[in-house]
Design an enzyme around this catalytic site. Sequence first.
Site, PDB file in Angstrom:
ATOM      1  N   SER A   8       0.844  -1.200   0.000  1.00  0.00           N
ATOM      2  CA  SER A   8       0.000   0.000   0.000  1.00  0.00           C
ATOM      3  C   SER A   8       0.875   1.244   0.000  1.00  0.00           C
ATOM      4  CB  SER A   8      -0.895   0.004   1.240  1.00  0.00           C
ATOM      5  OG  SER A   8      -1.372   1.315   1.454  1.00  0.00           O
ATOM      6  N   HIS A  33      -1.201  -1.211  -4.251  1.00  0.00           N
ATOM      7  CA  HIS A  33      -2.490  -0.913  -3.625  1.00  0.00           C
ATOM      8  C   HIS A  33      -2.578   0.601  -3.388  1.00  0.00           C
ATOM      9  CE1 HIS A  33      -5.995  -2.063  -1.127  1.00  0.00           C
ATOM     10  NE2 HIS A  33      -5.595  -1.130  -0.268  1.00  0.00           N
ATOM     11  N   ASP A  35      -4.703   3.542  -1.810  1.00  0.00           N
ATOM     12  CA  ASP A  35      -5.766   3.840  -0.841  1.00  0.00           C
ATOM     13  C   ASP A  35      -6.316   5.236  -1.074  1.00  0.00           C
ATOM     14  OD1 ASP A  35      -6.055   1.512   0.881  1.00  0.00           O
ATOM     15  OD2 ASP A  35      -3.958   1.875   1.400  1.00  0.00           O
ATOM     16  N   MET A  37      -8.943   8.041  -0.076  1.00  0.00           N
ATOM     17  CA  MET A  37      -9.819   8.489   1.028  1.00  0.00           C
ATOM     18  C   MET A  37     -10.292   9.908   0.735  1.00  0.00           C
ATOM     19  SD  MET A  37      -7.645   7.112   4.293  1.00  0.00           S
ATOM     20  CE  MET A  37      -6.743   5.540   4.219  1.00  0.00           C
ATOM     21  N   HIS A  66      -8.402   1.095  -3.960  1.00  0.00           N
ATOM     22  CA  HIS A  66      -9.331   0.814  -2.868  1.00  0.00           C
ATOM     23  C   HIS A  66     -10.019   2.132  -2.504  1.00  0.00           C
ATOM     24  CE1 HIS A  66      -9.648  -0.420   1.698  1.00  0.00           C
ATOM     25  NE2 HIS A  66     -10.836  -0.298   1.108  1.00  0.00           N
ATOM     26  N   MET A  68     -12.128   4.317  -0.426  1.00  0.00           N
ATOM     27  CA  MET A  68     -12.787   4.551   0.864  1.00  0.00           C
ATOM     28  C   MET A  68     -13.433   5.927   0.768  1.00  0.00           C
ATOM     29  SD  MET A  68      -9.719   2.928   3.104  1.00  0.00           S
ATOM     30  CE  MET A  68      -8.615   3.169   1.719  1.00  0.00           C
ATOM     31  N   MET A 137     -11.385  -6.111   5.276  1.00  0.00           N
ATOM     32  CA  MET A 137     -10.616  -5.146   6.070  1.00  0.00           C
ATOM     33  C   MET A 137     -10.346  -5.739   7.447  1.00  0.00           C
ATOM     34  SD  MET A 137      -9.895  -2.417   4.373  1.00  0.00           S
ATOM     35  CE  MET A 137      -9.249  -1.460   5.752  1.00  0.00           C
ATOM     36  N   ASP A 175      -6.551  -6.724   4.076  1.00  0.00           N
ATOM     37  CA  ASP A 175      -5.956  -5.390   4.141  1.00  0.00           C
ATOM     38  C   ASP A 175      -6.040  -4.830   5.560  1.00  0.00           C
ATOM     39  OD1 ASP A 175      -5.090  -2.807   3.612  1.00  0.00           O
ATOM     40  OD2 ASP A 175      -6.834  -2.249   2.404  1.00  0.00           O
TER      41      ASP A 175
HETATM   42  C1  DX5 Z   1      -6.463   1.376   5.677  1.00  0.00           C
HETATM   43  C2  DX5 Z   1      -6.015   1.044   4.282  1.00  0.00           C
HETATM   44  C3  DX5 Z   1      -4.934   0.010   4.235  1.00  0.00           C
HETATM   45  C4  DX5 Z   1      -3.717   0.393   5.025  1.00  0.00           C
HETATM   46  C5  DX5 Z   1      -2.721  -0.719   5.100  1.00  0.00           C
HETATM   47  O1  DX5 Z   1      -7.471   2.315   5.642  1.00  0.00           O
HETATM   48  O2  DX5 Z   1      -7.075   0.557   3.504  1.00  0.00           O
HETATM   49  O3  DX5 Z   1      -4.609  -0.310   2.912  1.00  0.00           O
HETATM   50  O4  DX5 Z   1      -3.096   1.519   4.531  1.00  0.00           O
HETATM   51  O5  DX5 Z   1      -1.668  -0.265   5.875  1.00  0.00           O
HETATM   52  P1  DX5 Z   1      -1.024  -1.179   6.998  1.00  0.00           P
HETATM   53  O6  DX5 Z   1      -0.455  -2.361   6.307  1.00  0.00           O
HETATM   54  O7  DX5 Z   1       0.026  -0.278   7.597  1.00  0.00           O
HETATM   55  O8  DX5 Z   1      -2.105  -1.526   7.969  1.00  0.00           O
HETATM   56 ZN    ZN Z   2      -6.525  -0.401   1.485  1.00  0.00          ZN
END
Ligand code: DX5
Ligand code: ZN
Length: 220
Positions: A8, A33, A35, A37, A66, A68, A137, A175
């Site tokens: 990620s 990956h 992320d 947000m 991903h 969010m 998750m 994840d």
């Molecule tokens: C959390 C994300 C994950 C996260 C993973 O909201 O979706 O992808 O960044 O990071 P680690 O491996 O540090 O938990």
């Molecule tokens: Zn993620």
Amino acid sequence: MTVKVAPSLLSADFGRLRDEIKRIEAHGADWVHLDVMDGHFVPSITIGPPVVKSLRPHTGLFMDAHLMVSDPENHIGPFVDAGVDLLTVQAEATAHLDRILRKIKEQGIMAGAALNPASSPDLLEYVWPLLDLVLVMTVNPGAGGQQFIPAVMPKIRAVAEQIKFRGLSTELEVDGGVNRDNAREIIEAGATVLVAGSAVFKAENGMGLIGEVKSIEIQS
Ligand code: DX5
Ligand code: ZN
């Protein structure tokens, strides 16, 4: 079958994203990956389509986005244009999961649904044929570097069972809080893709984790 590793970028150095991607690629990562947000579905704000589009020419890695975000349906087009290979939406973020999965697949990329720690796989009951991937998750979304929630482990097994029972080839991605200590157990539970952020970018010999996880063999 070998498990795929999807580092990620959330825990990478955001001032050097291109180099960070090249580094994970050189260490054998399968996917990257991303992320996303929006400051609404979760409080943090991270990256969006322009950043992804700028990175696309610099890597051959499969781009796993991903989302969010609230109202994910509004964001499909821009991410497809940016060049992602997979769009995963949080099942809790939409009242129209069937429609959004179809919309993603119509664009010719893979579609996934993510389940928060408290969410039941029952949310997926009627959309299984549309799912290229289920993301379980194992932390509450919003930040990297959190602790893996052990209570979610049975859900990984339950989703793996469903995929097997239905004869599907759906990927099962896990994840949140994945590290050297728990990777084997997660793979044994049925995960086919492991996301790791802080364990790759912030831990000692984190890059080495990619190869270590890929070499884990289990009895099926
Ligand atoms: C959390 C994300 C994950 C996260 C993973 O909201 O979706 O992808 O960044 O990071 P680690 O491996 O540090 O938990
Ligand atoms: Zn993620």
